[in-house]
Write a protein that holds these residues in place. Sequence first.
Motif, mmCIF file in Angstrom:
data_model
loop_
_atom_site.group_PDB
_atom_site.id
_atom_site.type_symbol
_atom_site.label_atom_id
_atom_site.label_comp_id
_atom_site.label_asym_id
_atom_site.label_seq_id
_atom_site.Cartn_x
_atom_site.Cartn_y
_atom_site.Cartn_z
ATOM 1 N N UNK A 201 0.375 -1.371 0.082
ATOM 2 C CA UNK A 201 0.301 -0.101 -0.012
ATOM 3 C C UNK A 201 1.194 0.933 0.141
ATOM 4 N N UNK A 202 2.051 1.470 1.159
ATOM 5 C CA UNK A 202 3.006 2.441 0.588
ATOM 6 C C UNK A 202 3.359 2.648 -0.710
ATOM 7 N N UNK A 203 3.153 1.657 -1.425
ATOM 8 C CA UNK A 203 4.693 1.590 -2.593
ATOM 9 C C UNK A 203 3.676 2.128 -3.927
ATOM 10 N N UNK A 204 1.984 1.566 -3.259
ATOM 11 C CA UNK A 204 1.231 2.597 -4.106
ATOM 12 C C UNK A 204 0.171 1.026 -5.129
ATOM 13 N N UNK A 205 0.836 0.010 -4.723
ATOM 14 C CA UNK A 205 0.504 -0.967 -5.517
ATOM 15 C C UNK A 205 -0.560 -2.036 -4.796
ATOM 16 N N UNK A 206 -0.875 -0.894 -4.017
ATOM 17 C CA UNK A 206 -2.182 -2.038 -3.158
ATOM 18 C C UNK A 206 -2.511 -1.180 -2.377
ATOM 19 N N UNK A 207 -3.948 -0.987 -1.505
ATOM 20 C CA UNK A 207 -5.300 -0.103 -1.700
ATOM 21 C C UNK A 207 -5.536 -0.820 -0.681
ATOM 22 N N UNK A 208 -5.778 -1.730 -0.355
ATOM 23 C CA UNK A 208 -7.070 -2.423 0.620
ATOM 24 C C UNK A 208 -6.257 -3.469 1.740
ATOM 25 N N UNK A 209 -5.851 -3.599 2.670
ATOM 26 C CA UNK A 209 -5.460 -4.848 3.406
ATOM 27 C C UNK A 209 -7.479 -4.892 4.407
ATOM 28 N N UNK A 210 -7.231 -6.435 4.328
ATOM 29 C CA UNK A 210 -8.717 -7.665 4.271
ATOM 30 C C UNK A 210 -8.373 -8.132 5.882
ATOM 31 N N UNK A 211 -8.999 -7.829 6.938
ATOM 32 C CA UNK A 211 -8.676 -8.839 7.762
ATOM 33 C C UNK A 211 -9.548 -9.305 8.548
ATOM 34 N N UNK A 212 -9.692 -9.927 9.877
ATOM 35 C CA UNK A 212 -10.706 -10.501 10.669
ATOM 36 C C UNK A 212 -10.573 -9.527 11.656
ATOM 37 N N UNK A 213 -10.952 -10.217 12.479
ATOM 38 C CA UNK A 213 -10.819 -9.573 13.921
ATOM 39 C C UNK A 213 -9.383 -9.290 14.736
ATOM 40 N N UNK A 214 -10.014 -7.585 14.375
ATOM 41 C CA UNK A 214 -8.138 -6.818 15.314
ATOM 42 C C UNK A 214 -8.682 -6.156 16.241
ATOM 43 N N UNK A 215 -9.412 -7.219 16.876
ATOM 44 C CA UNK A 215 -9.337 -6.824 19.042
ATOM 45 C C UNK A 215 -9.233 -7.568 19.509
#
Length: 326
Positions: A201-215
Amino acid sequence: MSIERVLVTGANGQDGTFLVRRLLDEGHEVHGMCHSDDGAARFALQFPAATPHTCDLVDAQGIGRMVEQIVPTHIYNLAGNTSVARSWEFPAETADVLGVGPIRLLDAAWRLGEVTGSPARVVQASSAEIFGDAAVVPQDEVTPHAPVTPYGAAKSFAHEMAAVYRRRGMFASTAILYNHESPLRPKSFVARKISAEVARIAAGLSHELVLGNIDVQRDWGYAPDYVDAMLRIGRAAEPGDFVVATGTSHSVRDFVGAAFRHAGIEDWERFVRIDPAFYRPADPKRLVGDSSRLRLLGWEPSVDFEGLVAIMVEHDALLLDSANAE
């Protein structure tokens, strides 16, 4: 330090790689157990000074022959799939490999010791997953086991059997490992998934990080520190159970935020999407370890949480730079 003859199972994995490297650097004789001939070939290429062996924890006769051939002074059992998620897909296989497999190894070492009079010291890689949704925070070596996953249940059984052999007089110890990461983790593990996608994402190659329970809360450490802990456990004056943990918990959300900030992105929430499909059927809410007993052996973690996240993100950013340069 006297020369050790060491058998490391799971020698191609994250912990196995760091452990073999450390042992060879110290001048010890190292034997690596690999799951397949291809794995043994990779091991031999990476570590030409070590000896590869192809065997599987479900093969009792093969384990017996291998231990009899090597006559190890130390055995570190790191073998078996370490994915909790995968254990839900293959619970019976998990029970056989992670639960019964270590018993085959313990028994082979015990029988050889009866013949030679010099039994090997065995360190079983246990897991914080044995505690499940523990009522006590932090957990220590006497916290009751209450696993909520097939992985945790299998690890719990192997943990208890190590204690059974210890009561027979064998040097059989367990390292109760909390989450520990490094760039050697595959991207199927959440920490590496985060660092790799944040770098993209920082390199402009992606725009989304998909995760489950982040808590959910985890006690995260650096894998080479945990390998150092296992070596100290294997070389201790007396066998026992030892929690290997930093004593500090962070949520997956904390990990994500730290990774994005290290990559220079403050407004990271817009890049993260929660997908219930990634939720596990059961997931311990807060696992935090009390490593006071281990610290009596002189162990201290060398990398803190922020340092771990930085190592992971910087590694994946460098991988992208190298790929682009080619």
